[in-house]
Design a protein around this motif. Sequence first.
Motif, PDB file in Angstrom:
ATOM      1  N   PHE A 104      83.465  38.206 -85.260  1.00  0.00           N
ATOM      2  CA  PHE A 104      84.584  38.663 -84.999  1.00  0.00           C
ATOM      3  C   PHE A 104      85.304  38.058 -83.378  1.00  0.00           C
ATOM      4  O   PHE A 104      84.042  38.483 -82.335  1.00  0.00           O
ATOM      5  N   GLN A 105      85.912  37.442 -82.654  1.00  0.00           N
ATOM      6  CA  GLN A 105      86.276  38.106 -81.507  1.00  0.00           C
ATOM      7  C   GLN A 105      86.361  39.159 -81.057  1.00  0.00           C
ATOM      8  O   GLN A 105      86.711  40.008 -81.446  1.00  0.00           O
ATOM      9  N   ILE A 106      85.581  39.103 -79.405  1.00  0.00           N
ATOM     10  CA  ILE A 106      85.699  40.347 -78.541  1.00  0.00           C
ATOM     11  C   ILE A 106      87.562  40.755 -78.247  1.00  0.00           C
ATOM     12  O   ILE A 106      88.050  40.138 -78.233  1.00  0.00           O
ATOM     13  N   SER A 107      88.226  41.747 -79.448  1.00  0.00           N
ATOM     14  CA  SER A 107      89.375  41.805 -78.675  1.00  0.00           C
ATOM     15  C   SER A 107      89.599  42.451 -77.473  1.00  0.00           C
ATOM     16  O   SER A 107      88.776  42.654 -76.529  1.00  0.00           O
ATOM     17  N   ARG A 108      90.312  42.837 -76.857  1.00  0.00           N
ATOM     18  CA  ARG A 108      91.490  43.032 -75.818  1.00  0.00           C
ATOM     19  C   ARG A 108      90.562  44.908 -75.142  1.00  0.00           C
ATOM     20  O   ARG A 108      90.373  44.591 -74.561  1.00  0.00           O
ATOM     21  N   GLU A 109      90.462  45.477 -76.755  1.00  0.00           N
ATOM     22  CA  GLU A 109      90.142  46.895 -76.269  1.00  0.00           C
ATOM     23  C   GLU A 109      88.672  46.337 -75.506  1.00  0.00           C
ATOM     24  O   GLU A 109      88.126  46.933 -74.622  1.00  0.00           O
ATOM     25  N   LEU A 110      88.189  45.913 -76.391  1.00  0.00           N
ATOM     26  CA  LEU A 110      86.672  45.729 -76.264  1.00  0.00           C
ATOM     27  C   LEU A 110      86.231  45.283 -75.047  1.00  0.00           C
ATOM     28  O   LEU A 110      85.203  45.611 -74.640  1.00  0.00           O
ATOM     29  N   GLU A 127      77.644  48.641 -74.410  1.00  0.00           N
ATOM     30  CA  GLU A 127      78.347  49.132 -75.162  1.00  0.00           C
ATOM     31  C   GLU A 127      79.463  48.943 -75.804  1.00  0.00           C
ATOM     32  O   GLU A 127      79.875  49.115 -77.169  1.00  0.00           O
ATOM     33  N   ASN A 128      79.476  47.399 -76.726  1.00  0.00           N
ATOM     34  CA  ASN A 128      80.131  46.398 -76.516  1.00  0.00           C
ATOM     35  C   ASN A 128      79.362  46.329 -78.368  1.00  0.00           C
ATOM     36  O   ASN A 128      79.522  46.573 -79.245  1.00  0.00           O
ATOM     37  N   VAL A 129      78.261  45.829 -78.060  1.00  0.00           N
ATOM     38  CA  VAL A 129      76.876  45.543 -78.947  1.00  0.00           C
ATOM     39  C   VAL A 129      76.461  47.465 -79.716  1.00  0.00           C
ATOM     40  O   VAL A 129      76.277  47.137 -80.473  1.00  0.00           O
ATOM     41  N   VAL A 130      76.406  48.712 -78.667  1.00  0.00           N
ATOM     42  CA  VAL A 130      75.517  49.942 -79.249  1.00  0.00           C
ATOM     43  C   VAL A 130      76.994  50.009 -80.161  1.00  0.00           C
ATOM     44  O   VAL A 130      77.233  50.727 -81.278  1.00  0.00           O
ATOM     45  N   GLU A 155      79.579  37.743 -79.558  1.00  0.00           N
ATOM     46  CA  GLU A 155      79.391  38.082 -80.908  1.00  0.00           C
ATOM     47  C   GLU A 155      78.172  38.332 -81.883  1.00  0.00           C
ATOM     48  O   GLU A 155      77.741  39.147 -83.219  1.00  0.00           O
ATOM     49  N   LEU A 156      77.246  37.041 -81.685  1.00  0.00           N
ATOM     50  CA  LEU A 156      76.897  37.331 -82.453  1.00  0.00           C
ATOM     51  C   LEU A 156      75.672  38.208 -82.504  1.00  0.00           C
ATOM     52  O   LEU A 156      75.278  38.875 -83.641  1.00  0.00           O
TER      53      LEU A 156
END
Length: 264
Positions: A95-101, A108-111, A172-173
């Motif tokens: 999924f595309q990284i959202s604005r919040e992420l 932090e995104n990966v965790v 994303e991957l």
Amino acid sequence: MALPQQPSPPTDDVLSVEDLSKRFGGVSAVAGCSLSIQRGTITAIIGPNGAGKSTLMNLIGGLFPPDSGRILFAGRDITALPPHRRAELGLIRTFQISRELAQLTVFENVVLAGQTDALESPFAAFLRPRQVRREERQLGLRARALLERVGLFRLADEPAASLSGGQKKLLELARALMLDPQLILLDEPAAGVSPPMVRELARTIRDLRDEGLTIGLIEHDMELVADLADRVHVLAEGSNLTSGSFREVTSDSRVVEAYLGIVA
Ligand SMILES: Nc1ncnc2c1ncn2[C@@H]1O[C@H](COP(=O)(O)OP(=O)(O)OP(=O)(O)O)[C@@H](O)[C@H]1O
Ligand SMILES: [Mg+2]
């Protein structure tokens, strides 16, 4: 009346869709589509605009149910399962990284992608502090290893918003890999990515395949498809027109016609 089902012969297919259909109002987006993805391959789904590729991907991911047909994953009928159950079985779409992420760091995104419901519960830390701390430490170690794996380690502490288009695809991957997938589905990974980053992305995808992961991708970048895909399915008007190697399908006159039909 339905005939009793014959046991199907064992195959190496990790995913197969059988006679899948989905309409939106008067539009037949996917119409009697059957195709499969073999374990350990990079399989591309190509076709002209509006052929039904994204709808097919959404059906496989479980975003909405098909009107008819079946989806089998690792030999199991998943047609009625919600997306999170499919993910638990190892079927992951990026999924595309959202604005919040995007406000959070790359690390932090990966965790976060790897956090289970139990860890997210506000009571977890209170009830089982030691276990939660251990799990968090393990997630952190795993996230760092995966960032290393996709070549983003040196950007771990940057906000995700600062990444280039191609780096976001690598993130994303990494997020998908946190969930320990068997099959990863990518919708147009090269869209909006600079040529050098497309090459890096291609190298990463190929390495993952060589390590045993199965990858399904929708892509308009034919150079990338030619470079990466072990097998290609061509979708036209909602169903599978033909399948084969990139060379085979692109020398098929029906495929050329399907693409030209859109231009005309
Ligand atoms: N949510 C929707 N509501 C109505 N029609 C839709 C919806 N999603 C897709 N369609 C229609 O279904 C058909 C297939 O669309 P889809 O997006 O699956 O094609 P695609 O192959 O992914 O195209 P592209 O290459 O342009 O991304 C199109 O005619 C599209 O307009
Ligand atoms: Mg699409």
